[in-house]
Scaffold this active site. Structure first.
Site, PDB file in Angstrom:
ATOM      1  N   HIS A   1      -0.935   0.567 -10.399  1.00  0.00           N
ATOM      2  CA  HIS A   1      -1.669  -0.681  -9.389  1.00  0.00           C
ATOM      3  C   HIS A   1      -2.149  -1.642 -10.107  1.00  0.00           C
ATOM      4  O   HIS A   1      -3.361  -2.245 -10.205  1.00  0.00           O
ATOM      5  CB  HIS A   1      -2.818   0.073  -8.563  1.00  0.00           C
ATOM      6  CG  HIS A   1      -3.137  -0.423  -7.131  1.00  0.00           C
ATOM      7  ND1 HIS A   1      -3.439   0.170  -6.398  1.00  0.00           N
ATOM      8  CD2 HIS A   1      -3.214  -1.683  -7.053  1.00  0.00           C
ATOM      9  CE1 HIS A   1      -3.741  -0.581  -5.147  1.00  0.00           C
ATOM     10  NE2 HIS A   1      -3.229  -1.839  -5.865  1.00  0.00           N
TER      11      HIS A   1
ATOM     12  N   ARG B   1       0.752  -1.053  -0.014  1.00  0.00           N
ATOM     13  CA  ARG B   1      -0.018   0.171  -0.103  1.00  0.00           C
ATOM     14  C   ARG B   1       0.922   1.271   0.117  1.00  0.00           C
ATOM     15  O   ARG B   1       1.904   1.145   0.707  1.00  0.00           O
ATOM     16  CB  ARG B   1      -0.954   0.083   1.204  1.00  0.00           C
ATOM     17  CG  ARG B   1      -2.077  -0.990   1.188  1.00  0.00           C
ATOM     18  CD  ARG B   1      -3.125  -0.507   0.217  1.00  0.00           C
ATOM     19  NE  ARG B   1      -4.059  -1.368  -0.054  1.00  0.00           N
ATOM     20  CZ  ARG B   1      -4.452  -2.313  -0.627  1.00  0.00           C
ATOM     21  NH1 ARG B   1      -3.416  -2.603  -1.661  1.00  0.00           N
ATOM     22  NH2 ARG B   1      -5.563  -2.850  -0.821  1.00  0.00           N
TER      23      ARG B   1
ATOM     24  N   GLU C   1      -2.522   8.029  -3.917  1.00  0.00           N
ATOM     25  CA  GLU C   1      -2.804   7.370  -5.149  1.00  0.00           C
ATOM     26  C   GLU C   1      -4.490   7.810  -5.628  1.00  0.00           C
ATOM     27  O   GLU C   1      -5.185   7.933  -4.963  1.00  0.00           O
ATOM     28  CB  GLU C   1      -2.990   5.938  -4.903  1.00  0.00           C
ATOM     29  CG  GLU C   1      -3.224   5.042  -6.248  1.00  0.00           C
ATOM     30  CD  GLU C   1      -3.042   3.586  -5.780  1.00  0.00           C
ATOM     31  OE1 GLU C   1      -3.928   2.791  -6.457  1.00  0.00           O
ATOM     32  OE2 GLU C   1      -2.082   3.094  -5.016  1.00  0.00           O
TER      33      GLU C   1
END
Length: 316
Positions: free
Chosen positions: A283, A236, A265
């Site tokens: 991602h 993450r 993000e």
């Protein structure tokens, strides 16, 4: 039971969901707004959310009388859901572990190889028409075979990365984990993140997101790393202090980075975009049809179990 699905999912998943539930599918691919999340809790029995749908304590409070009884999260990570707040309002939470393991580990290897061998930089060179032909000292990178891999977090994904590195590339495996682990291949557990960082040619982050791991990796970790080493994050974005990473790259403390996730993000700092020694992916960790379908099917299995009054398959 009325089910709200927050994003488009593979057709097979939607078909299975519709076979058992009264489904409302949100067609937008972006994260839900605050008002949409509040409505989902008020108007539906079940919700299938995913990354970026921030079910905070404030969202649960704003919903008032909550009809929903389960958030069947699409994804292994659930740091976008305040689980304590959900439980306090009588809402269970499930996730989709296992289904994502191999694909995420493969992405870690993709980033490792691309960064070590300067693949992104090389492709940009060719596409720009600036390649002048092969020569013996062209774009020399880091030879991966036989190097030392350091892994922070030896859960399912960390162990899958380590296995690939050991069996596929003959790497020495060092790792840090909060509890003792004994992988089924040679691997040395070390006492601290700093110890692993100092020993590694490649450092990979594979811990869960959440308040406990926010900025777990910062300036101290990068200062421990060797200046030829590369840093990889497939976990993450908020686990890493992005400003500290940029400073480490600028100062030459590390040789490069491979990133699939970002602190804010989808915003990616210009300082990272501008660097040739940084590999940036959008991602893609679990982005295969087979894996996304498996994730969706597990989410629906949790929904079906709940509707039948059975235990959840993968409760949080």
């Amino acid at each position: 039971m009325k089910l709200f699905i927050s994003r488009p999912l593979p057709d097979a998943v939607i078909d299975r969901a519709r076979a058992g539930f009264d489904v409302t599918l949100r067609e937008d691919t972006t994260s839900m707004s605050h008002d949409e999340m509040v409505t989902s809790l008020r108007d539906f029995d079940l919700v299938l959310p995913t990354l970026g749908d921030f079910y905070s304590a404030e969202v649960f409070k704003a919903a008032g009388t909550i009809r929903a009884k389960l958030l069947a999260n699409f994804g292994v990570g659930y740091n976008h859901i305040d689980v304590d707040a959900a439980r306090a309002h009588g809402v269970a939470v499930s996730n989709t572990p296992g289904a994502v393991t191999d694909a995420t580990a493969d992405t870690a290897m993709t980033l490792t190889l691309m960064t070590a061998r300067r693949a992104g930089e090389g492709e940009r060179l060719v596409r720009a028409g600036r390649w002048e032909g092969w020569h013996p000292t062209q774009m020399l990178g880091l030879h991966v075979t036989g190097k030392t891999i350091g892994i922070i977090g030896m859960g399912r994904i960390g162990e899958a990365i380590a296995a690939r590195c050991h069996h596929g590339f003959g790497m020495d495996v060092m790792f840090y984990n909060r509890s003792p682990k004994s992988p089924p291949f040679p691997a040395r557990q070390m006492d601290s993140i700093g110890d692993v960082a100092a020993a590694s040619d490649i450092l990979v982050i594979a811990v869960p997101g959440g308040a406990d791991t926010r900025h777990l990796i910062g300036a101290d970790t990068f200062a421990e790393m060797q200046n030829h080493a590369i840093f990889v994050n497939i976990a993450r974005g908020e686990i890493v202090d992005e400003a500290a990473l940029i400073n480490a790259l600028d100062a030459g403390q590390i040789a490069g980075a491979g990133l699939d996730v970002y602190e804010f993000e989808p915003k990616v700092p210009d300082a990272l975009i501008a660097r040739e020694n940084v590999t940036l992916l959008p991602h893609l960790g679990t982005a295969t049809l087979e894996v996304r379908t498996a994730m969706g099917m597990l989410a629906v299995e949790n929904l079906e179990a709940f509707a039948a009054g059975d235990d959840l398959v993968s409760p949080v």
